[in-house]
Design an enzyme around this catalytic site. Structure first.
Site, PDB file in Angstrom:
ATOM      1  N   GLY A  84       0.812  -1.225   0.000  1.00  0.00           N
ATOM      2  CA  GLY A  84       0.000   0.000   0.000  1.00  0.00           C
ATOM      3  C   GLY A  84       0.833   1.256   0.000  1.00  0.00           C
ATOM      4  CG  ASP A 249       5.358  -3.308  -4.859  1.00  0.00           C
ATOM      5  OD1 ASP A 249       5.988  -4.309  -5.238  1.00  0.00           O
ATOM      6  OD2 ASP A 249       5.857  -2.434  -4.144  1.00  0.00           O
ATOM      7  CG  ASN A 250       7.943  -0.604  -7.263  1.00  0.00           C
ATOM      8  OD1 ASN A 250       7.163   0.005  -6.535  1.00  0.00           O
ATOM      9  ND2 ASN A 250       9.120  -1.030  -6.841  1.00  0.00           N
TER      10      ASN A 250
HETATM   11  P1  AMP Z   1       9.330   0.476  -2.745  1.00  0.00           P
HETATM   12  O1  AMP Z   1      10.350  -0.616  -2.638  1.00  0.00           O
HETATM   13  O2  AMP Z   1       9.885   1.852  -2.561  1.00  0.00           O
HETATM   14  O3  AMP Z   1       8.507   0.376  -3.970  1.00  0.00           O
HETATM   15  O4  AMP Z   1       8.335   0.309  -1.505  1.00  0.00           O
HETATM   16  C1  AMP Z   1       7.666  -0.898  -1.205  1.00  0.00           C
HETATM   17  C2  AMP Z   1       6.624  -0.643  -0.174  1.00  0.00           C
HETATM   18  O5  AMP Z   1       7.214  -0.118   1.012  1.00  0.00           O
HETATM   19  C3  AMP Z   1       5.544   0.342  -0.567  1.00  0.00           C
HETATM   20  O6  AMP Z   1       4.350  -0.099   0.009  1.00  0.00           O
HETATM   21  C4  AMP Z   1       6.005   1.631   0.059  1.00  0.00           C
HETATM   22  O7  AMP Z   1       4.943   2.504   0.322  1.00  0.00           O
HETATM   23  C5  AMP Z   1       6.638   1.127   1.351  1.00  0.00           C
HETATM   24  N1  AMP Z   1       7.679   2.019   1.866  1.00  0.00           N
HETATM   25  C6  AMP Z   1       8.918   2.206   1.373  1.00  0.00           C
HETATM   26  N2  AMP Z   1       9.603   3.084   2.122  1.00  0.00           N
HETATM   27  C7  AMP Z   1       8.766   3.485   3.119  1.00  0.00           C
HETATM   28  C8  AMP Z   1       8.882   4.377   4.215  1.00  0.00           C
HETATM   29  N3  AMP Z   1       9.993   5.062   4.452  1.00  0.00           N
HETATM   30  N4  AMP Z   1       7.821   4.512   5.017  1.00  0.00           N
HETATM   31  C9  AMP Z   1       6.683   3.827   4.817  1.00  0.00           C
HETATM   32  N5  AMP Z   1       6.519   2.973   3.807  1.00  0.00           N
HETATM   33  C10 AMP Z   1       7.544   2.801   2.954  1.00  0.00           C
HETATM   34 MG    MG Z   2       7.077   1.238  -4.774  1.00  0.00          MG
END
Ligand code: AMP
Ligand code: MG
Length: 492
Positions: A84, A249-250
């Protein structure tokens, strides 16, 4: 400004209210006035204090509703369950003369989906996202956009304590494969209706003009997403872009480049190149991206299965990835060589062999990807191999003999029937400037000291990466030795 939020209307199962958390002493780092104008937004948004407050999470304009959406996904090949918007907030969609745009803050504090995260983003990764979104747009590659970037002295703990930053990004929609996977994986009884609601929403609101692939609207959706993703992969490969974290998710439903983290425009060409320091297995290596996209589409297809119902139909839609990608990849790379599509089969095969031999040759000694194609674009119109433009290409190769052997084949091919038009096109498909890691890194280091001028310089330059900008040529030089020591991980 008229604000709507169509996604919010689907109900609390899909997104929940989550307010931005204020930050102390916000400041502008970068503002994209051109995009503001292009989107038909009020120009003063990026000028006054009120705009600064909104784009740093310190206030909302009337009509905005700040919400976070829920999605799930596969990360590094494993089902990761619920994820999410953990640090992204949708402030709503603004409707302008130019269309409807979702406005998101990234890094504006925790949401109900933050899990153990702080909901923040650091200056370093936010500068990379801001610049790369706009560099991609400059290259003409589908992407989410970045409207502005703000910062605050608020400390954010990563491996070290860093400075907070917030990117305001926009897109027609930020729907991901993971949104569909989420609802498909809810317990029976909760799943089917929500999944259908989401798919119908996506089709009517965002894909209303997609062509009919079959009589089944959900197979059409799968087909459309497959097509867009295949085209996107061909575009990435052709400019040497490595995404770094192609988790489901990306992956954007609209076929946009989404979620800029440990991405890299490759320097030396290496199909096995891994840009993400946290990707130990090389799952997301440059050469694997198309395959991974297909794997991700398979997850998306599985999520849609309860709606599509007929497995054969889903497979048929999915299978179009292979031919669409191959065609787009081939015509993209042949255009980089200045070759038109050959009608004759044998010529076509010979052209592809020429291309594949070149890529092998480049991979052997990791020839600089961007410099090679740009230099080739200057050399190709010159019919004498002794021309300085050809020398400049040759300089990139260690093994001169194999290079010259390939060059002769290529020049013979150009001599047969190269068109002026195709040679001219090389300059429009082989960029002179890309956001190399070391360029972003230099801008980040300056910004950390409070001087954001290098971010602005790169931003301006990367708006037109195919133009010569002779006074900026130092940004097109080969990377310095320290560039290969830069380690970009998932930490952001
Ligand atoms: P990502 O690898 O950046 O695509 O993130 C994967 C998941 O982790 C997504 O649900 C992001 O919203 C969550 N996420 C990444 N970094 C943070 C953060 N610093 N605080 C809260 N959620 C995060
Ligand atoms: Mg992401």
């Amino acid at each position: 400004m008229r604000w709507i939020n169509r996604y919010a209307e689907l109900g609390p199962q899909f997104s929940v209210e989550a307010l931005p958390s204020p930050v102390p002493k916000p400041q502008w780092v970068a503002r994209n006035h051109g995009l503001c104008q292009e989107m038909g937004l009020p120009s003063d948004w990026l000028k006054h204090e009120e705009g600064l407050a909104v784009f740093s999470g310190n206030g909302l304009w009337d009509g905005m509703q700040s919400r976070a959406s829920v999605y799930s996904g596969h990360q590094f090949g494993q089902w990761a369950g619920q994820l999410g918007d953990g640090r992204a907030l949708c402030l709503g969609e603004c409707q302008t003369s130019q269309g409807s745009f979702e406005i998101q803050l990234k890094g504006a504090g925790p949401t109900p989906f933050s899990r153990r995260g702080d909901g923040r983003a650091v200056l370093r990764s936010s500068i990379r996202e801001y610049l790369c979104s706009e560099a991609m747009a400059g290259l003409g590659i589908p992407t989410t956009r970045a409207l502005c970037l703000t910062t605050s002295p608020l400390p954010v703990a990563r491996e070290e304590v860093e400075t907070a930053a917030i990117v305001t990004r926009t897109a027609q929609s930020f729907l991901r494969f993971g949104h569909f996977e989420h609802f498909a994986n809810l317990p029976e009884g909760q799943s089917h209706e929500a999944l259908q609601q989401l798919a119908d929403f996506c089709i009517t609101q965002h894909m209303s003009t997609m062509p009919d692939f079959s009589a089944n609207p959900y197979a059409n959706l799968l087909h459309e997403v497959t097509q867009r993703t295949a085209h996107l992969m061909a575009r990435w490969q052709a400019v040497g872009f490595c995404h770094g974290v192609m988790n489901t998710d990306n992956m954007s439903i609209l076929g946009l480049t989404l979620d800029y983290g440990p991405f890299q425009f490759m320097d030396g060409f290496n199909p096995q190149h891994i840009c993400n320091h946290s990707d130990h297995q090389g799952r997301y290596a440059y050469g694997r991206q198309p395959q991974v996209a297909y794997w991700n589409l398979f997850c998306f297809a599985q999520a849609l299965m309860p709606l599509i119902e007929e497995q054969d139909l889903a497979m048929k839609a999915l299978e179009t990835f292979k031919s669409t990608f191959a065609q787009a990849w081939q015509s993209g790379f042949l255009a980089k060589l200045g070759l038109d599509h050959a009608e004759e089969q044998s010529q076509r095969e010979a052209d592809l062999a020429l291309l594949n031999d070149l890529l092998q040759l480049m991979a052997q000694t990791h020839v600089d990807f961007t410099a090679f194609w740009r230099r080739l674009s200057h050399a190709a119109p010159e019919s004498s191999a002794a021309h300085p433009a050809w020398q400049q290409v040759a300089e990139l190769f260690i093994d001169q003999n194999t290079w010259h052997a390939w060059q002769s084949r290529y020049m013979r091919r150009l001599g047969q029937d190269a068109t002026q038009q195709a040679l001219h096109t090389m300059m429009q498909v082989n960029p002179k400037y890309v956001l190399r890691n070391h360029l972003a890194e230099a801008a980040i280091q300056q910004s950390k000291m409070g001087d954001h001028s290098e971010v602005e310089t790169l931003f301006q330059l990367l708006q037109s990466p195919y133009a010569e900008h002779p006074e900026m040529s130092r940004y097109a030089e080969l990377p310095p030795a320290w560039a290969s020591d830069i380690e970009i991980s998932c930490s952001s």
